[in-house]
Enzyme design. Sequence first.
Site, mmCIF file in Angstrom:
data_model
loop_
_atom_site.group_PDB
_atom_site.id
_atom_site.type_symbol
_atom_site.label_atom_id
_atom_site.label_comp_id
_atom_site.label_asym_id
_atom_site.label_seq_id
_atom_site.Cartn_x
_atom_site.Cartn_y
_atom_site.Cartn_z
ATOM 1 N N ARG A 153 92.524 -6.987 45.637
ATOM 2 C CA ARG A 153 92.448 -6.363 44.321
ATOM 3 C C ARG A 153 91.228 -6.896 43.575
ATOM 4 O O ARG A 153 90.854 -8.074 43.738
ATOM 5 C CB ARG A 153 93.717 -6.754 43.556
ATOM 6 C CG ARG A 153 93.862 -6.179 42.176
ATOM 7 C CD ARG A 153 94.133 -4.725 42.218
ATOM 8 N NE ARG A 153 94.761 -4.251 40.988
ATOM 9 C CZ ARG A 153 94.891 -2.965 40.686
ATOM 10 N NH1 ARG A 153 94.418 -2.032 41.523
ATOM 11 N NH2 ARG A 153 95.496 -2.592 39.590
ATOM 12 N N THR A 195 93.407 7.011 44.149
ATOM 13 C CA THR A 195 93.749 5.989 45.111
ATOM 14 C C THR A 195 93.934 6.673 46.443
ATOM 15 O O THR A 195 94.109 7.883 46.480
ATOM 16 C CB THR A 195 95.052 5.325 44.619
ATOM 17 O OG1 THR A 195 94.801 4.852 43.321
ATOM 18 C CG2 THR A 195 95.552 4.248 45.523
ATOM 19 N N THR A 244 91.764 1.680 46.177
ATOM 20 C CA THR A 244 91.523 2.514 44.997
ATOM 21 C C THR A 244 90.296 2.077 44.216
ATOM 22 O O THR A 244 89.879 0.919 44.289
ATOM 23 C CB THR A 244 92.749 2.474 44.054
ATOM 24 O OG1 THR A 244 92.591 3.466 43.044
ATOM 25 C CG2 THR A 244 92.928 1.131 43.395
ATOM 26 N N ASN A 256 90.788 3.351 41.116
ATOM 27 C CA ASN A 256 91.632 3.781 40.010
ATOM 28 C C ASN A 256 91.457 5.276 39.763
ATOM 29 O O ASN A 256 91.974 6.069 40.517
ATOM 30 C CB ASN A 256 91.414 2.926 38.760
ATOM 31 C CG ASN A 256 92.620 3.006 37.825
ATOM 32 O OD1 ASN A 256 93.685 3.483 38.221
ATOM 33 N ND2 ASN A 256 92.479 2.549 36.604
ATOM 34 N N ASP A 287 94.045 -0.975 34.356
ATOM 35 C CA ASP A 287 95.380 -1.345 34.848
ATOM 36 C C ASP A 287 95.913 -2.602 34.164
ATOM 37 O O ASP A 287 97.096 -2.934 34.286
ATOM 38 C CB ASP A 287 95.373 -1.550 36.365
ATOM 39 C CG ASP A 287 95.513 -0.231 37.125
ATOM 40 O OD1 ASP A 287 95.809 0.795 36.487
ATOM 41 O OD2 ASP A 287 95.338 -0.237 38.351
ATOM 42 N N SER A 315 98.971 -3.896 39.777
ATOM 43 C CA SER A 315 98.846 -2.614 40.482
ATOM 44 C C SER A 315 100.216 -2.058 40.810
ATOM 45 O O SER A 315 101.221 -2.780 40.781
ATOM 46 C CB SER A 315 98.074 -2.839 41.780
ATOM 47 O OG SER A 315 98.088 -1.683 42.582
ATOM 48 N N GLY A 361 98.708 7.672 43.300
ATOM 49 C CA GLY A 361 99.430 8.275 42.185
ATOM 50 C C GLY A 361 99.813 7.330 41.066
ATOM 51 O O GLY A 361 100.767 7.597 40.332
ATOM 52 N N GLY A 362 99.095 6.216 40.900
ATOM 53 C CA GLY A 362 99.423 5.301 39.798
ATOM 54 C C GLY A 362 100.869 4.840 39.927
ATOM 55 O O GLY A 362 101.338 4.550 41.037
HETATM 56 O O1 DON Z 1 96.564 0.051 41.215
HETATM 57 C C1 DON Z 1 97.131 0.965 40.635
HETATM 58 O O2 DON Z 1 98.329 0.989 40.441
HETATM 59 C C2 DON Z 1 96.305 2.146 40.164
HETATM 60 N N1 DON Z 1 94.959 1.724 39.951
HETATM 61 C C3 DON Z 1 96.415 3.249 41.159
HETATM 62 C C4 DON Z 1 95.672 4.469 40.713
HETATM 63 C C5 DON Z 1 96.057 5.678 41.453
HETATM 64 O O3 DON Z 1 96.892 5.690 42.309
HETATM 65 C C6 DON Z 1 95.397 6.905 41.036
HETATM 66 N N2 DON Z 1 95.628 7.926 42.027
HETATM 67 N N3 DON Z 1 96.093 8.965 42.010
#
Ligand code: DON
Length: 587
Positions: A127, A397, A415, A417, A439, A468, A490-491
């Site tokens: 990370r 991501t 990712t 982000n 984040d 994350s 997908g965050g």
């Molecule tokens: O690390 C994380 O949780 C976020 N930066 C992930 C971002 C993400 O999945 C965006 N994608 N669709």
Amino acid sequence: MAPSQSSIVSRPRYHHLLAAIVLLAAGCAAPATDLPPRAAQSFPDGWRFPAGTLQPAAATNAMITSDNRIATEAGLEILRQGGNAVDAAVATGFALAVAYPEAGNLGGGGYMVIRMADGRTAAIDYREVAPLAASRDMYLDENGELTDRSVVGYLASGVPGAVAGMAAALERYGSMSLEQVMAPAIRLAEDGFVVDSALHRSVSNDSALIARFAGASVFLPDGHPPAVGSRLTQPALARTLRAIAEGGADAFYDGWPADSLAADMARNGGIITKEDMGRYEPAWREPVRTDYRGYSLISMPPSSSGGVTIAETLNILEPHGDLPAPGSAAYISLLAAAYQRAFMDRNEKLADPDFVQVPIEELTSKEYGERLYSTITPERWTATPDVARTIREGMETTNYAVVDSMGNAVATTTTINSLYGSGVYISAVGIFMNNEMDDFAAQPGKPNQFGLVQGEANAVQPGKRMLSAMSPTIVLDPSGELLLVVGSRGGPRIITGTSQIILNVIAHRMSLADAFGAPRVHHQALPDVLVHEEGGLAPEVATALREMGLELSVGSNGLPNGIMRVDGGWHGMVDPRGDGGGLAAGY
Ligand code: DON
């Protein structure tokens, strides 16, 4: 680059050989234990992926899935050359950095969970970290209001970890050199690749962001995205990749790429320095392990919240025993209540373990899961603040998965982000920079771009990793054999998406194709809303959930891909909700 643990330990390679001999003796690549039968499903009328209609990729020996066809093919090339799953994963990661610029990266970070066929497991955290000059309130304006500087532009980036992480994973668990596994990526950057409609569309959609910074010269030549069918070369990125292949991660963190990056930052108000680059270190961590109904999960610990939040969710569900039918109001409200509780802990208690004491054992214990399960009222939704009182009384991501012919498995999520990260493109290095600083809780108690309301534990501090949701996960069946390798983009929806694939396979006994096709839901405690997919809830189920007190809204729910063991080999799936550019393939 500061010395990493990877330079100290070099594992003997004969484990691979031993495992190969055992499997060859068994006459079959995938372990031949009995697999439970998969159950026929029915999804709501009119749902876009009716049960039983999707087709997985199938292969006897090895399988790889990623969100990009070219990157999957790069990994497959390495597998066919005799590389193991880690070799192929690293090849795929570097190829994604070339062919999938919206999310593949050298300018971001990620996580890799590994399970070798001999039973060894590992998790590597690469990370990004906050630059040394970062500070808690750096994203607030003079009136104390949150700005968008954690999302767009030069201040939005953490110090990238991808190169260091992939190199360290390869050194410890791979069997090939960096030069070998990076050859496909170097070829793709130097000779170019043919632009497909998925890349064309992706660059078009984000052209306003890309046009603000130097990436426009590569991705918007003449002001337009490269035409479908044209060849895209990236000479600057090719030079960077060659430097890494020849000189290792140090060439990136201590060499001219770090000089160029730091100089670009200094010219444009960014704060990442050469010192930040030189200090970056990936961290080997103990994977989070949990059992659910006899199956074992191996997943990513903090600095990702993924493994802990999935483990906590499954522990809350486990006391229920057999789950209500998928798609029923009883199941969805139970699942939402489990997510709500697990995300409340996530948003408040999880953060970089090097800075904050994270109660991983407590949060992932069966007793705690049972206690939280006992606070769920099946007929009535409890609002998030009320749950908080009860408990206290006591964008973009990419994921990829690889299984090789020896049964070694890798789950990786990486990712920058948002799609194309902060938008900032370092021309001399040929990379987009992440906007991972968002984040962090840039203003504790206020939502970030994913609507996550996080607490003080995840506030910005120099050298700290931002929390994350990435959840690369490996599942073993009750006999201890590899069953599933899965993860998502997908965050926060990574956590709910990945865990629903796991529940669909374990608890609802879906085929892998149905597990991916099934409608999904998402709840992250705050906002206190159940997000469901268009057409994914039967009308009477939506009515019943509203009557229980749930607020519903329509949205998308992550984009997983993964691999499952089946009789005689492996199935692979990329999410059918994707842009059509992903690929599951094997041999
Ligand atoms: O690390 C994380 O949780 C976020 N930066 C992930 C971002 C993400 O999945 C965006 N994608 N669709």
